[in-house]
Design a protein around this motif. Structure first.
Motif, PDB file in Angstrom:
ATOM      1  N   ASP A   1       0.851  -1.174   0.000  1.00 10.87           N
ATOM      2  CA  ASP A   1       0.000   0.000   0.000  1.00 10.87           C
ATOM      3  C   ASP A   1       0.892   1.231   0.000  1.00 10.87           C
ATOM      4  O   ASP A   1       1.825   1.310   0.804  1.00 10.87           O
ATOM      5  N   PRO A   2       0.646   2.195  -0.897  1.00 10.18           N
ATOM      6  CA  PRO A   2       1.520   3.370  -0.976  1.00 10.18           C
ATOM      7  C   PRO A   2       1.591   4.166   0.336  1.00 10.18           C
ATOM      8  O   PRO A   2       2.624   4.738   0.653  1.00 10.18           O
ATOM      9  N   LYS A   3       0.509   4.182   1.088  1.00 11.33           N
ATOM     10  CA  LYS A   3       0.484   4.942   2.338  1.00 11.33           C
ATOM     11  C   LYS A   3       0.931   4.105   3.541  1.00 11.33           C
ATOM     12  O   LYS A   3       1.704   4.563   4.374  1.00 11.33           O
ATOM     13  N   GLU A   4       0.441   2.869   3.639  1.00 12.86           N
ATOM     14  CA  GLU A   4       0.668   2.032   4.818  1.00 12.86           C
ATOM     15  C   GLU A   4       1.897   1.128   4.710  1.00 12.86           C
ATOM     16  O   GLU A   4       2.335   0.561   5.709  1.00 12.86           O
ATOM     17  N   GLY A   5       2.404   0.941   3.517  1.00 10.03           N
ATOM     18  CA  GLY A   5       3.556   0.063   3.336  1.00 10.03           C
ATOM     19  C   GLY A   5       3.136  -1.386   3.114  1.00 10.03           C
ATOM     20  O   GLY A   5       2.088  -1.648   2.534  1.00 10.03           O
TER      21      GLY A   5
ATOM     22  N   HIS B   1      -0.650  -4.874   9.281  1.00 16.65           N
ATOM     23  CA  HIS B   1       0.667  -4.348   8.947  1.00 16.65           C
ATOM     24  C   HIS B   1       1.735  -5.420   9.131  1.00 16.65           C
ATOM     25  O   HIS B   1       1.572  -6.363   9.915  1.00 16.65           O
ATOM     26  N   ARG B   2       2.814  -5.248   8.431  1.00 17.10           N
ATOM     27  CA  ARG B   2       3.927  -6.196   8.461  1.00 17.10           C
ATOM     28  C   ARG B   2       4.404  -6.481   9.882  1.00 17.10           C
ATOM     29  O   ARG B   2       4.660  -7.618  10.244  1.00 17.10           O
TER      30      ARG B   2
END
Length: 122
Positions: A32-36, A59-60
């Motif tokens: 995701d460009p914003k969240e990574g 998230h990762r």
């Protein structure tokens, strides 16, 4: 039944008070460009004869709390809290944990952004 990226769970005999269920859990890495880097989960199948579906991202750095998040999703889909499909076979949980770790390239000691815990519903 577990294979990388997919877990299937069906109700086992001898589980009184638990409706019949057959749930597939699919997961994959997304960017995701914003969240990574995110781990996307998709649950689908049936609970008590009704079709069910649920999707969410983690998230990762918080994806290793997947069992808790999947348990919450299972309750939302109609299973009792003590019938989470993820914990029925510890060997498959271990394999799923290892597969997620590999897919996300996460190592012990990597930092965790505590804001992600809240965002991911952990």
């Amino acid at each position: 039944m577990f294979e990388p990226g997919h877990l299937n769970r069906k109700k086992q005999p001898g589980m009184p008070g638990v409706p019949d269920y057959d749930i597939d859990v699919y997961y994959e890495v997304r960017h995701d460009p914003k969240e990574g880097v995110l781990l996307h989960f998709r649950l689908s199948g049936q609970v008590a004869g009704q079709s069910v579906a649920e999707e969410f991202d983690m998230h990762r750095d918080t994806a290793f709390n997947f069992a808790s998040r999947l348990a919450k999703a299972a309750v939302k889909l109609g299973l009792p809290p003590n019938a989470s499909p993820i914990m029925r076979s510890h060997g498959e949980y271990d394999a799923m944990f290892a597969d997620i770790r590999k897919k996300l390239n996460v190592n012990p000691g990597d930092p965790v952004d505590f804001d992600h815990l809240d965002k991911d519903g952990c």
